[in-house]
Structures are given as structure tokens and as C-alpha cells.
Design a protein around this motif. Sequence first.
Motif, PDB file in Angstrom:
ATOM      1  N   ARG A  74      33.083  25.498 -10.080  1.00 34.76           N
ATOM      2  CA  ARG A  74      33.505  24.731  -8.912  1.00 34.76           C
ATOM      3  C   ARG A  74      34.696  23.830  -9.229  1.00 34.76           C
ATOM      4  O   ARG A  74      34.951  22.864  -8.538  1.00 34.76           O
ATOM      5  N   SER A 148      44.182  21.105  -0.190  1.00 39.60           N
ATOM      6  CA  SER A 148      43.727  22.257   0.599  1.00 39.60           C
ATOM      7  C   SER A 148      42.538  22.948  -0.071  1.00 39.60           C
ATOM      8  O   SER A 148      41.581  23.354   0.597  1.00 39.60           O
ATOM      9  N   LEU A 149      42.599  23.080  -1.399  1.00 34.57           N
ATOM     10  CA  LEU A 149      41.502  23.723  -2.119  1.00 34.57           C
ATOM     11  C   LEU A 149      40.201  22.947  -1.945  1.00 34.57           C
ATOM     12  O   LEU A 149      39.119  23.541  -1.814  1.00 34.57           O
ATOM     13  N   ASP A 151      39.154  21.458   0.525  1.00 35.09           N
ATOM     14  CA  ASP A 151      38.534  21.676   1.834  1.00 35.09           C
ATOM     15  C   ASP A 151      37.420  22.717   1.743  1.00 35.09           C
ATOM     16  O   ASP A 151      36.591  22.834   2.650  1.00 35.09           O
ATOM     17  N   ASP A 152      37.428  23.495   0.650  1.00 39.52           N
ATOM     18  CA  ASP A 152      36.390  24.497   0.427  1.00 39.52           C
ATOM     19  C   ASP A 152      35.146  23.797  -0.136  1.00 39.52           C
ATOM     20  O   ASP A 152      35.184  23.254  -1.239  1.00 39.52           O
ATOM     21  N   GLU A 154      32.702  24.907  -1.532  1.00 42.28           N
ATOM     22  CA  GLU A 154      32.217  25.513  -2.770  1.00 42.28           C
ATOM     23  C   GLU A 154      32.856  24.885  -4.003  1.00 42.28           C
ATOM     24  O   GLU A 154      32.359  25.047  -5.122  1.00 42.28           O
ATOM     25  N   LEU A 155      33.979  24.169  -3.808  1.00 47.43           N
ATOM     26  CA  LEU A 155      34.658  23.516  -4.925  1.00 47.43           C
ATOM     27  C   LEU A 155      34.213  22.066  -5.044  1.00 47.43           C
ATOM     28  O   LEU A 155      34.062  21.371  -4.041  1.00 47.43           O
TER      29      LEU A 155
END
Length: 258
Positions: A74, A148-149, A151-152, A154-155
Motif C-alpha cells: 500500500r 492523485s494516487l 485518492d485510491d 487501497e493505498l
Amino acid sequence: MPSALVSDRAIANAACLTPWGDEATGLPGAAPKELRRVAGFAVSRFGPLVHAVATACLGPADDTSNHVGRDGARTAIVLATMYGDAVTVDTATQWTVAGKLSNPLLFFQSVSTSILSHLTRRYGIYGPLTCISAVPDPAGNALSVADSLLDDPELHQALVIAVESKANERVRRVNELAAADGRRLPLPAGDAAAALLLRRIETDPGGARLTLSEAPPETAGGNGDEPAGPLGWLGTFMQLCADAGARRHETYSYPLSL
């Protein structure tokens, strides 16, 4: 015109390394000239520099309490550099012109993400790896990608690294041509790097905060018409990392040119 709010992120940790020797006097992150050797990386200081600043930010890879821990899958890494490992590229070219046998190692390490792959193996990181080169503000663009990443859902976190080696003849010439074409980008006086570990606020409710906001291109990242400082395009980002790493304040901001 007031800037428009983009988002707020939590700062988990930060670190920076500035040009060496007398060039580092008075700058954030001044460090010894020698860098720890990295297996599989030779000739150039680019890989060891990225490795050193990332390790300083994440914590020792062999320490279970480092900032990656069990969140390797993650964790994302975003690296910003305008010219990458120009020393390795030049060395390989010079050897070829001189009729010397080429070293396959140089081809491997000339790719900027090769040192990131080394870090992922050491820390067990399996998230997205991104390397960007952008004008006028490479660091700001890297922060935008990391934002932006994150916003996931899962991260869990994104490590943003900005790095540039001391300009050699190839880099100076290319930068002069870019400036003549209206794409001026001030370079640091020597090797310089900074790393910032970001998370979503809801997953890291304590500690420092970073506000990312839109700003006119002439003010974003401190790359306007004002004289460039010794840290060049990394100046604003490195100062952010120096301040956040020392926890001098609770809230920081970075103007993005989007």
C-alpha cells in the motif's frame, strides 16, 4: 488572484540532503560528502543519493518499526528529476566512443527507476512506482501525482522524492537550450535531494499537515523570475522537507502549477 484549494495531506516524515562541502553552508539538510555505497550502483552518485534520502525518510529497512512496516503493498513512490543519472549516461557514451567494452551495469542504472526498484526490494514495497520530469516545477508535479494516487483507498502512503545531481557538461548544455526555448529551470549548485512521506489525513490524524493549492505558474514551486538560489528548482520542496522533518510548524503549504 487567490489560490484554489486542492487537498490536504498528512506528513508522516521528511528528509533532505543538500550540496556538499562549502556549497552546503547554511542550507537545510547539509550532510557529509561521502554517501553509503549501494550494491549494484557504481560511477555515479545519483542512485546512492536517492537511496540515502529515501532511507532517511522511511527509516532503516532492517528495522521493523520503519514507516513501511506491513504496508509495502500500500506504499507508492513518485520520483521527480529533470535529468536523471546523466553521469552514468555520459560515462557509457564516452566508453563507447573510446572503444572500451561497455558495462551492462551502466545500462541498468541509467534508468531513474532502477534505484527505486532496489528500494522496493529492501523495504518490501509493491505499490506503484512513478518517475517524472516536468517544467516548470518537477517537485510540484510529483506532489500532484502523489495526491492523485492517495485518492485510491487501497493505498496507505506515497513517498515523494525530488533529486538532481550536480550538473555536468551535458546537463548544462541541454538546460541552456531549454532556457533559450522558454523552458527555464534553475538547477541546484550540487547534488541535492529531498523526500516527503504523505498519507491521507483520516489514516494519519496526528502530526503535520500539507496543503496543496493551485497557483499561477510564475509563483509555483518558487520558479518565477526571481534569481534562483543554490538549490535551484528543488529549493521550495527542500525547505518544506527541512521544516516538516524538524516539526517546526503543524501546517505547511505548497503552491502547484497544474
